[in-house]
Enzyme design. Structure first.
Site, mmCIF file in Angstrom:
data_model
loop_
_atom_site.group_PDB
_atom_site.id
_atom_site.type_symbol
_atom_site.label_atom_id
_atom_site.label_comp_id
_atom_site.label_asym_id
_atom_site.label_seq_id
_atom_site.Cartn_x
_atom_site.Cartn_y
_atom_site.Cartn_z
ATOM 1 N N HIS A 282 0.831 -1.202 0.000
ATOM 2 C CA HIS A 282 0.000 0.000 0.000
ATOM 3 C C HIS A 282 0.869 1.258 0.000
ATOM 4 O O HIS A 282 0.563 2.248 -0.668
ATOM 5 C CB HIS A 282 -0.908 0.015 1.237
ATOM 6 C CG HIS A 282 -2.165 -0.766 1.057
ATOM 7 N ND1 HIS A 282 -2.646 -1.626 2.014
ATOM 8 C CD2 HIS A 282 -3.042 -0.825 0.041
ATOM 9 C CE1 HIS A 282 -3.769 -2.163 1.572
ATOM 10 N NE2 HIS A 282 -4.026 -1.698 0.394
ATOM 11 N N CYS B 282 1.524 -2.618 -19.919
ATOM 12 C CA CYS B 282 0.680 -1.941 -18.940
ATOM 13 C C CYS B 282 1.203 -2.283 -17.542
ATOM 14 O O CYS B 282 1.683 -3.375 -17.298
ATOM 15 C CB CYS B 282 -0.778 -2.368 -19.075
ATOM 16 S SG CYS B 282 -1.052 -4.145 -18.993
#
Length: 552
Positions: free
Chosen positions: A184, A482
């Protein structure tokens, strides 16, 4: 001179400032006798409820990725099974603090044993535990320091609830002892544009107030930097921002070779920012958000409404839709088996269509319905394609729904090695470097201890990309990358040199990639790619390419 500290660099840029450390959680008190078990159980439930309410209130005051993270944390803390376990322990005579600790730690052990995505979320429960215990004991809830001036935040690791509320005007940079490139902390630091270094074990020794210089791109922390070093870094950062502001429009190399710059999109709250970005469209539209956290798949009308919203926001631009990528780290009760011993090597991605063909049929019908009245250029690709037969079957189903452009993700080495055969039925390709690295190096992509093998600069990984790109070019097929690799300006040049025709990344990453392309010719990109391919390891490849760029 103080020795440099090394970790995993996140993002780009540099920043200097005094250290402010996250305060450790309050120590667990000694066990105490419980005289009223019912009241103790009620206090446990109340503490959990207060944590949930606090996280939900923070989510309401936050937007974007931060709000999503906080909402996910609140859902974890609100799990009724967790509350029941803790309350049951209290009713049996365990004091509230220890009942909460035991219940949370039991959940953590279960997530760790499950591996993959679940194991990566296990540390989140430690933060929720500390918050609940502090709430129960009437102690200050763990949180960010507030020294009254801008600072470099140093922590053992950052909890999502804290990372989501970081103010880039006050937090100049982040340094954590633990954490990996998919944590995170890393994800949100990139979104905020804050230089960060994660997994820096030596940061344990940094004391409050000590001046440090953090280099996000290189993964370096420089304690006690000389004034002239800070001045150089500050000037370099100012020049970097001025340079970025001067580049707009489609991606081009210095000699005019086109490289489409696209954004990744994975949740509704990201849509406004992604649509406003200076991008040529969406290179990866992850559709999983529609399917997660529900007992059954969404119907065609619900899906079509969500897709229509995205196509409208990108009217006239390309939108590459990836069909449902369920399985592995994204298990769904209606799409994946609960008893797979190794989900990452199991039924995931396109393979779920073999188990339940209607899932894919419904999704394709919804995409076609949404695309019918849209001016967006809708391309559709399948994840986890392994062999030409799968690609051909998928492309036929896409076209049967009236969608003209069908493609495949290159995430499996077998697909990279046989892209020429996949091109017989596919119109385009997109390389997913995270999964391709995972399968090429037999290394779980969510395991921080294997971050070195998962480094997108690994020459063997780049060789697979080069193979796929050459095959795609021979068949006249565009091929993009990507993900995080596409957002690294130096690596973007290498990828273009390998033959990649489009790059899709987070909106915040595109300005630097655009500027890097504009400063180099296609021939120079090819030379940088050769340097990276000849290197023995990722660090050498990265270092040699960046040294060559600096020498220009």
């Amino acid at each position: 001179m103080t020795e440099l500290m090394r970790g995993i660099g996140v993002g780009t840029g540099s920043a200097a400032g005094p250290v402010a450390r996250m305060a450790p959680p309050a120590p667990l008190p000694a066990p105490r006798a419980v005289t009223d078990p019912a009241a103790e159980a009620a206090a446990v439930r109340a503490a959990l409820g207060a944590v949930v309410t606090g996280l939900e209130e923070r989510a309401a005051r936050t937007s974007g990725t931060g709000a999503e993270v906080l909402a996910a944390q609140a859902m974890m803390a609100a799990d009724p099974v967790l509350a029941d376990r803790a309350a049951e322990l209290a009713e049996q005579g365990t004091d509230g603090a220890h009942a909460l600790t035991t219940a949370f730690d039991g959940f953590r052990a279960e997530l760790t044993a499950a591996g993959g995505y679940f194991a990566e979320r296990a540390p989140d429960l430690a933060d929720l535990r500390d918050r609940a215990v502090a709430q129960l004991l009437g102690l200050p809830v763990p949180g960010l320091p507030d020294p009254g001036h801008p600072y470099v935040l140093v922590a053992d690791d950052l909890a999502p609830a804290d990372t989501a509320l970081l103010d880039p005007e006050r937090v100049l940079a982040l340094v954590t002892v633990h954490g990996g490139p998919t944590s995170h902390t890393a994800i949100l630091a990139k979104a905020l544009g804050v230089p960060a270094v994660v997994g820096c074990a030596e940061a344990l020794g940094l004391a409050d107030g000590r001046l440090v210089l953090v280099h996000g791109a290189d993964g370096l922390v420089e304690p006690d930097p000389a004034p002239e070093a800070v001045e150089r870094a500050t000037a370099r950062e100012r020049r970097r921002r001025e340079l970025l502001a001067g580049f707009r429009g489609p991606g081009r190399t210095a000699d005019g070779h086109p490289v489409a710059l696209l954004v990744n999109l994975g949740a509704p709250h990201e849509l406004a920012g992604a649509a406003a970005a200076d991008a040529e469209g969406v290179g990866l539209f992850r559709t999983e958000f529609l399917f997660l956290d529900r007992a059954e798949a969404p119907g065609p009308a619900e899906q079509a409404a969500a897709y229509r919203q995205v196509f409208a926001a990108f009217a006239g631009r390309r939108v590459v839709v990836r069909t449902l990528d369920a399985g592995a780290d994204k298990p769904l009760p209606f799409a994946t088996a609960a008893d797979e011993p190794n989900p990452a090597l199991g039924v995931r991605g396109l393979r779920t269509a073999a188990r339940d063909p209607q899932l894919l049929e419904t999704q394709l019908a919804a995409i076609a319905e949404a695309a019918r009245d849209s001016t967006a250029q809708v391309w559709v690709m399948a994840p986890m394609v392994s062999v030409p037969r799968e690609a051909a079957a998928f492309a036929a189903r896409v076209r049967a729904h009236g969608l003209p452009t069908a493609g495949a993700m290159i995430e499996v080495p077998a697909a990279a090695l046989r892209t020429d055969r996949l091109a017989e039925s596919c119109d385009f390709f997109s390389v997913g470097t995270n999964d391709l690295a995972q399968y090429a190096f037999a290394a779980d992509r969510t395991l921080g201890s294997l971050a070195e093998l998962l480094d997108p600069w690994q020459p063997a990984l780049l060789e697979l990309v080069a193979t796929a790109a050459a095959s795609a070019a021979a068949q006249g097929r565009p091929i993009g990358v990507c993900g995080e690799a596409a957002g690294d300006p130096a690596l973007a040049l290498v990828l273009v040199g390998l033959g990649i025709t489009s790059l899709s990344a987070a909106p915040a990453s595109l300005p630097e990639v655009r500027a890097a392309l504009a400063a180099h010719t296609l021939a120079q990109c090819r030379a940088l790619a050769e340097l990276a391919l000849r290197a023995d390891d990722a660090d050498t490849a990265r270092g040699q390419v960046r040294s060559s760029m600096s020498a220009r």
